[in-house]
Design a protein around this motif. Structure first.
Motif, PDB file in Angstrom:
ATOM      1  N   ASP A  45       2.082   1.658  -5.260  1.00 59.24           N
ATOM      2  CA  ASP A  45       3.356   1.167  -5.603  1.00 59.24           C
ATOM      3  C   ASP A  45       4.620   2.259  -4.844  1.00 59.24           C
ATOM      4  O   ASP A  45       5.341   1.647  -4.365  1.00 59.24           O
ATOM      5  CB  ASP A  45       3.638   1.940  -6.926  1.00 59.24           C
ATOM      6  CG  ASP A  45       3.378   1.085  -8.043  1.00 59.24           C
ATOM      7  OD1 ASP A  45       2.752  -0.108  -7.575  1.00 59.24           O
ATOM      8  OD2 ASP A  45       3.158   1.221  -9.115  1.00 59.24           O
ATOM      9  N   GLY A  46       4.058   3.511  -4.341  1.00 60.72           N
ATOM     10  CA  GLY A  46       4.955   4.271  -3.359  1.00 60.72           C
ATOM     11  C   GLY A  46       5.042   3.667  -2.078  1.00 60.72           C
ATOM     12  O   GLY A  46       6.078   3.850  -1.542  1.00 60.72           O
ATOM     13  N   ALA A  47       3.697   3.222  -1.503  1.00 61.11           N
ATOM     14  CA  ALA A  47       3.751   2.778  -0.291  1.00 61.11           C
ATOM     15  C   ALA A  47       4.664   1.519  -0.311  1.00 61.11           C
ATOM     16  O   ALA A  47       5.274   0.900   0.777  1.00 61.11           O
ATOM     17  CB  ALA A  47       2.135   2.201   0.061  1.00 61.11           C
ATOM     18  N   MET A  48       4.582   0.697  -1.285  1.00 61.17           N
ATOM     19  CA  MET A  48       5.260  -0.443  -1.320  1.00 61.17           C
ATOM     20  C   MET A  48       6.901  -0.271  -1.235  1.00 61.17           C
ATOM     21  O   MET A  48       7.665  -1.138  -0.576  1.00 61.17           O
ATOM     22  CB  MET A  48       4.836  -1.293  -2.665  1.00 61.17           C
ATOM     23  CG  MET A  48       3.653  -1.927  -2.564  1.00 61.17           C
ATOM     24  SD  MET A  48       3.302  -3.291  -1.825  1.00 61.17           S
ATOM     25  CE  MET A  48       4.081  -4.461  -2.839  1.00 61.17           C
ATOM     26  N   GLU A  49       7.003   0.721  -2.133  1.00 60.89           N
ATOM     27  CA  GLU A  49       8.450   1.221  -2.038  1.00 60.89           C
ATOM     28  C   GLU A  49       8.950   1.460  -0.699  1.00 60.89           C
ATOM     29  O   GLU A  49      10.142   1.199  -0.364  1.00 60.89           O
ATOM     30  CB  GLU A  49       8.758   2.446  -3.054  1.00 60.89           C
ATOM     31  CG  GLU A  49      10.117   2.453  -3.624  1.00 60.89           C
ATOM     32  CD  GLU A  49      10.296   3.908  -4.331  1.00 60.89           C
ATOM     33  OE1 GLU A  49       9.186   4.140  -5.122  1.00 60.89           O
ATOM     34  OE2 GLU A  49      11.244   4.779  -4.212  1.00 60.89           O
ATOM     35  N   ALA A  50       8.288   2.417   0.000  1.00 62.83           N
ATOM     36  CA  ALA A  50       8.472   2.782   1.199  1.00 62.83           C
ATOM     37  C   ALA A  50       8.862   1.356   2.227  1.00 62.83           C
ATOM     38  O   ALA A  50       9.486   1.349   3.155  1.00 62.83           O
ATOM     39  CB  ALA A  50       7.748   3.671   1.980  1.00 62.83           C
ATOM     40  N   GLN A  51       7.811   0.597   1.990  1.00 64.95           N
ATOM     41  CA  GLN A  51       8.134  -0.466   2.877  1.00 64.95           C
ATOM     42  C   GLN A  51       9.416  -1.330   2.773  1.00 64.95           C
ATOM     43  O   GLN A  51      10.117  -1.665   3.544  1.00 64.95           O
ATOM     44  CB  GLN A  51       6.866  -1.616   2.468  1.00 64.95           C
ATOM     45  CG  GLN A  51       7.089  -3.182   3.055  1.00 64.95           C
ATOM     46  CD  GLN A  51       6.169  -3.758   2.539  1.00 64.95           C
ATOM     47  OE1 GLN A  51       5.320  -4.340   3.329  1.00 64.95           O
ATOM     48  NE2 GLN A  51       5.889  -4.159   1.348  1.00 64.95           N
TER      49      GLN A  51
END
Ligand code: F3S
Length: 62
Positions: A45-51
């Motif tokens: 989820d954090g990686a998607m948010e960063a994206q």
């Protein structure tokens, strides 16, 4: 899931590292790098948010 940073697009704002330091880290050139081969489930989820937050859409998470 994996993450890729387009080094030619990254402007070094640091937002991805601030959002998800478990996956993204700034290198000596102040360009974001991906520090994991495969994104652990709890950080997806954090990686998607960063994206989503990257101002120049330099991050691809898939
Ligand atoms: Fe670069 Fe985007 Fe991260 S500009 S530092 S990849 S949020």
């Amino acid at each position: 899931m994996k993450a890729i940073v387009d080094r030619d697009e990254c402007i070094g704002c640091g937002l991805c590292e601030a959002t998800c330091p478990e996956v993204f880290e700034m290198d000596v050139d102040n360009i974001a790098t991906v520090i994991v081969e495969v994104i652990p489930g709890e950080y997806e989820d954090g990686a998607m948010e960063a994206q989503d937050e990257c101002p120049v859409t330099a991050i691809t998470v898939s």
